[in-house]
Design a protein around this motif. Structure first.
Motif, PDB file in Angstrom:
ATOM      1  N   THR A 450       0.814  -1.222   0.000  1.00 46.79           N
ATOM      2  CA  THR A 450       0.000   0.000   0.000  1.00 46.79           C
ATOM      3  C   THR A 450       0.844   1.267   0.000  1.00 46.79           C
ATOM      4  N   TYR A 451       2.176   1.122  -0.086  1.00 48.87           N
ATOM      5  CA  TYR A 451       3.048   2.298  -0.058  1.00 48.87           C
ATOM      6  C   TYR A 451       2.801   3.148  -1.312  1.00 48.87           C
ATOM      7  N   PRO A 452       2.742   4.476  -1.214  1.00 43.24           N
ATOM      8  CA  PRO A 452       3.142   5.331  -0.088  1.00 43.24           C
ATOM      9  C   PRO A 452       2.041   5.646   0.918  1.00 43.24           C
ATOM     10  N   LEU A 453       0.844   5.031   0.775  1.00 48.89           N
ATOM     11  CA  LEU A 453      -0.179   5.263   1.791  1.00 48.89           C
ATOM     12  C   LEU A 453       0.259   4.693   3.135  1.00 48.89           C
ATOM     13  N   SER A 454       0.979   3.566   3.106  1.00 52.49           N
ATOM     14  CA  SER A 454       1.579   3.016   4.316  1.00 52.49           C
ATOM     15  C   SER A 454       2.814   3.842   4.668  1.00 52.49           C
ATOM     16  N   ALA A 455       2.973   4.140   5.946  1.00 51.89           N
ATOM     17  CA  ALA A 455       4.118   4.945   6.362  1.00 51.89           C
ATOM     18  C   ALA A 455       5.416   4.167   6.204  1.00 51.89           C
ATOM     19  N   SER A 456       6.517   4.905   6.150  1.00 52.53           N
ATOM     20  CA  SER A 456       7.845   4.303   6.100  1.00 52.53           C
ATOM     21  C   SER A 456       8.386   4.185   7.516  1.00 52.53           C
ATOM     22  N   ALA A 457       8.909   2.991   7.843  1.00 52.93           N
ATOM     23  CA  ALA A 457       9.407   2.742   9.191  1.00 52.93           C
ATOM     24  C   ALA A 457      10.856   3.158   9.362  1.00 52.93           C
ATOM     25  N   ALA A 458      11.598   3.185   8.265  1.00 50.43           N
ATOM     26  CA  ALA A 458      13.045   3.423   8.325  1.00 50.43           C
ATOM     27  C   ALA A 458      13.517   3.750   6.919  1.00 50.43           C
ATOM     28  N   THR A 459      14.817   3.901   6.762  1.00 53.17           N
ATOM     29  CA  THR A 459      15.411   4.094   5.443  1.00 53.17           C
ATOM     30  C   THR A 459      16.560   3.108   5.279  1.00 53.17           C
ATOM     31  N   GLU A 460      16.969   2.915   4.019  1.00 52.50           N
ATOM     32  CA  GLU A 460      18.027   1.948   3.740  1.00 52.50           C
ATOM     33  C   GLU A 460      18.909   2.461   2.614  1.00 52.50           C
ATOM     34  N   PHE A 461      20.222   2.432   2.855  1.00 50.39           N
ATOM     35  CA  PHE A 461      21.215   2.725   1.829  1.00 50.39           C
ATOM     36  C   PHE A 461      21.977   1.435   1.542  1.00 50.39           C
ATOM     37  N   VAL A 462      21.949   1.002   0.288  1.00 47.85           N
ATOM     38  CA  VAL A 462      22.613  -0.235  -0.131  1.00 47.85           C
ATOM     39  C   VAL A 462      23.782   0.133  -1.031  1.00 47.85           C
ATOM     40  N   VAL A 463      24.972  -0.391  -0.719  1.00 49.18           N
ATOM     41  CA  VAL A 463      26.137  -0.123  -1.555  1.00 49.18           C
ATOM     42  C   VAL A 463      26.362  -1.278  -2.511  1.00 49.18           C
ATOM     43  N   THR A 464      26.930  -0.974  -3.660  1.00 53.01           N
ATOM     44  CA  THR A 464      27.206  -1.986  -4.677  1.00 53.01           C
ATOM     45  C   THR A 464      28.467  -2.758  -4.315  1.00 53.01           C
ATOM     46  N   SER A 465      28.882  -3.642  -5.194  1.00 53.04           N
ATOM     47  CA  SER A 465      30.063  -4.463  -4.942  1.00 53.04           C
ATOM     48  C   SER A 465      31.348  -3.707  -5.251  1.00 53.04           C
ATOM     49  N   VAL A 466      32.407  -4.084  -4.553  1.00 53.55           N
ATOM     50  CA  VAL A 466      33.738  -3.575  -4.883  1.00 53.55           C
ATOM     51  C   VAL A 466      34.185  -4.136  -6.235  1.00 53.55           C
ATOM     52  N   THR A 467      34.020  -5.447  -6.432  1.00 46.91           N
ATOM     53  CA  THR A 467      34.415  -6.061  -7.704  1.00 46.91           C
ATOM     54  C   THR A 467      33.427  -7.104  -8.224  1.00 46.91           C
ATOM     55  N   SER A 468      32.628  -7.709  -7.365  1.00 44.80           N
ATOM     56  CA  SER A 468      31.840  -8.878  -7.760  1.00 44.80           C
ATOM     57  C   SER A 468      30.824  -8.537  -8.846  1.00 44.80           C
ATOM     58  N   ASP A 469      30.598  -9.491  -9.742  1.00 39.32           N
ATOM     59  CA  ASP A 469      29.729  -9.290 -10.903  1.00 39.32           C
ATOM     60  C   ASP A 469      28.372  -8.711 -10.515  1.00 39.32           C
ATOM     61  N   ASN A 470      27.939  -7.698 -11.274  1.00 45.63           N
ATOM     62  CA  ASN A 470      26.570  -7.210 -11.139  1.00 45.63           C
ATOM     63  C   ASN A 470      25.819  -7.467 -12.443  1.00 45.63           C
ATOM     64  N   LEU A 471      24.676  -6.797 -12.634  1.00 41.94           N
ATOM     65  CA  LEU A 471      23.762  -7.259 -13.673  1.00 41.94           C
ATOM     66  C   LEU A 471      24.322  -7.111 -15.086  1.00 41.94           C
ATOM     67  N   ASP A 472      24.963  -5.986 -15.388  1.00 44.10           N
ATOM     68  CA  ASP A 472      25.516  -5.837 -16.729  1.00 44.10           C
ATOM     69  C   ASP A 472      26.637  -6.836 -16.985  1.00 44.10           C
ATOM     70  N   ASP A 473      27.326  -7.264 -15.908  1.00 38.76           N
ATOM     71  CA  ASP A 473      28.376  -8.271 -16.059  1.00 38.76           C
ATOM     72  C   ASP A 473      27.783  -9.633 -16.405  1.00 38.76           C
ATOM     73  N   ILE A 474      26.641  -9.945 -15.807  1.00 37.46           N
ATOM     74  CA  ILE A 474      25.992 -11.220 -16.102  1.00 37.46           C
ATOM     75  C   ILE A 474      25.523 -11.249 -17.554  1.00 37.46           C
ATOM     76  N   VAL A 475      24.918 -10.137 -17.998  1.00 37.15           N
ATOM     77  CA  VAL A 475      24.404 -10.052 -19.364  1.00 37.15           C
ATOM     78  C   VAL A 475      25.533  -9.852 -20.372  1.00 37.15           C
ATOM     79  N   LYS A 476      26.682  -9.351 -19.879  1.00 35.77           N
ATOM     80  CA  LYS A 476      27.854  -9.077 -20.711  1.00 35.77           C
ATOM     81  C   LYS A 476      27.558  -8.009 -21.768  1.00 35.77           C
TER      82      LYS A 476
END
Length: 556
Positions: A450-476
């Protein structure tokens, strides 16, 4: 080290010693170049065969009155990591106010034993809060490099600001650790957070840069035994960029799955075959022993990494262990993810976290969290994007809307935790997350449906990888290609997600004041280039009292 607070006081030293094939890709779902020397080294005139410190030195878990110091000494040439060879060796340490180590404030000695792979720790206390110190070790006439560390502010101190580097997911074979070099070059970090996957367990070639090994790790086989895990940790500790960052600021680290094996849980792992690879109990015990030997981390409850640090009145940091107690991942996103008998934290850790958040009297409540807590649905991704994304997440590619390795697979624990925040009006809670090999800025809603009608309880910051494969690496495909298509679709299906970058490697810098917590996201020019440059790309912040993320257009 530049800092935004100062303090002074008398100091004294207290010494103590702590001994302590199949899924190829997982991941969580998925500018300057260094201009000068970072490490001051004591002059050493050791004879050939004398003790040496090839793995550098490190510090971690800063307290207002102390910090944990670490090193590994090689007492004789044959005493290589994991060998069990070499004599027990006396090692002395010193802490000073200056990098020449002339204004000494604490000193002591301990023994590097073959039984602990010749690693040593000194949990030094009696130091002044919010103060820069320099330290070094000596053994048999050989001196280690000298490194800088910093204590935390006093518990009751009014702190104007804190700044942390934030990293996760550093696969040795997938590239160079330039992210560490750029963080070390800043000179303004109070500490740095490693949110898991400090090492990877795979055999050589199983998980590299788009299938290409940039530099081989050791041992070459998948690590299973105590000797194996020790050797892999040791290999990582020879990286000059990682050493540079350890030599510039204390680390605060938690583990995720690859410190053990891919998608590990309390009773096993996707990347573990019971019997053919020994017992999971033995493998897990070996991985934990090597981790605590080789990392400047204080073992907490039951030999895990969940613990809490405080940084004055501005912030406390609750650090989670989301591998030791969790139930096995659900095979699908069926009703099993909602089973109240399934847990990602374990009962004791969840109660500890809830109690700590409720009792906190700091302005900000930070949570070091190895896997994403924000709910995530794929939405209407086309098949050519859905399948590689599912592969990156380790999910069935025929269709599923949940990554069951993260909090989405343990919804009862998440509901209980977020409900606790709401019921007790606990604000300013910020989850700091790694694992997924992507960068995200999220609100954490009570009810994503139901978001954004439901309130937010917290926030989250997610960092990417230092070297490990991400999505463009998988798709090449070229960097940025997938994110340009996938990011709008992901955001449309997940209205609490303010930003997601599926394609780039890098790190974050978290800056906290009383008014806001801000994450600056940096990306690397090329993880396969040892001299990669770093560039700022985005910043997001949460203002005090809002429990929401917003974009800001300048880094701190």
């Amino acid at each position: 080290m530049t800092s935004r607070y100062r303090s002074s006081g008398a100091v004294q030293g207290l010494d103590s010693r702590t001994p302590s094939r199949r899924t190829v890709v997982k991941a969580a779902a998925a500018t300057a170049v260094l201009a000068g020397p970072l490490v001051a080294a004591l002059p050493a005139h050791a004879a050939p065969g004398a003790p040496a410190f090839p793995h550098g030195v490190a510090s971690g878990d800063p307290l207002p009155d102390g910090v944990l110091l670490w090193t590994r000494v090689t007492p004789t040439p044959e005493a290589v990591p994991g060998s069990g060879l070499g004599p027990d060796t006396q090692v002395s340490w010193v802490v000073a106010r200056d990098k020449a180590l002339t204004n000494v404030v604490a000193r002591g000695s301990t023994v590097a034993r073959a039984a602990s792979d010749h690693t040593v720790k000194a949990d030094v206390r009696g130091l002044a809060p919010a103060t820069d110190y320099w330290f070094g070790f000596s053994a048999g006439g050989t001196d280690s490099p000298v490194a800088r560390t910093r204590t935390a502010p006093a518990a009751d101190a009014s702190v104007s600001g804190l700044r942390f580097g934030v990293v996760s997911c550093a696969d040795w074979e997938a590239g160079w650790f330039s992210a560490y070099r750029h963080l070390a070059a800043r000179g303004d970090l109070d500490a740095w957070l490693h949110l898991g996957d400090y090492i990877y367990e795979y055999e050589s070639g199983a998980y590299a840069a788009r299938g290409k090994v940039i530099r081989p790790h050791a041992p070459a086989h998948e690590i299973l035994t105590l000797a194996d895990y020790r050797m892999r940790h040791a290999k990582y500790k020879t990286d000059p960029d990682l050493q540079a960052l350890h030599h510039k600021a204390p680390v605060v680290a938690i583990w995720d799955d690859h410190e053990f094996a891919d998608n590990s849980w309390s009773g096993g792992a996707v990347n573990h075959t019971e019997g053919a690879e020994g017992t999971w109990t033995a493998r897990q015990a070996a991985a934990k022993q090597a981790y605590f030997e080789w990392m400047p981390v204080r073992p907490a409850v039951a030999g895990t990494t969940y613990r809490r640090l405080r940084f004055g009145k501005l912030a406390d940091l609750s650090l989670l262990d989301l591998r030791s107690f969790r139930s096995q991942q659900a095979a699908t996103a069926s009703g099993s993810v909602d089973d109240p008998d399934r847990t990602i934290t374990g009962r004791a850790q969840l109660d500890w976290l809830k109690a700590g958040l409720k009792a906190s009297d700091t302005k900000w409540r930070l949570v070091g969290n190895s896997v994403m807590i924000s709910p995530f649905s794929f939405g209407s991704l086309s098949a050519d994007l859905f399948k590689p994304l599912a592969k990156l997440l380790g999910l069935p590619q025929e269709g599923i809307a949940t990554n069951t390795d993260q909090w989405d697979g343990y919804t009862d624990d998440r509901r209980e935790l977020l409900g606790h925040l709401r019921a007790n009006a606990i604000g300013n809670t910020v989850f700091l997350t790694g694992d997924i090999h992507m960068a995200w800025a999220n609100d954490v809603p009570y009810d994503a449906g139901t978001y954004p009608l439901s309130a937010s309880a917290a926030t989250e910051f997610v960092v990417t990888s230092v070297t490990s494969d991400n999505l463009d690496d998988i798709v090449k495909v070229p960097e940025g290609t997938v994110s340009a298509i996938a990011s709008p679709v992901i955001r449309a299906a997940n209205r609490h997600v303010h930003w997601v970058d599926t394609d780039r490697h890098g790190y974050g810098v978290l800056d906290i004041t009383a008014a806001r917590a801000q994450m600056d996201y940096y990306v690397l020019s090329d993880r396969t280039d040892a001299g990669a440059t770093s560039n700022w790309v985005r910043s997001y912040r949460t203002l005090s009292g809002t429990q929401k993320v917003e974009r800001t257009y300048d880094p701190v």
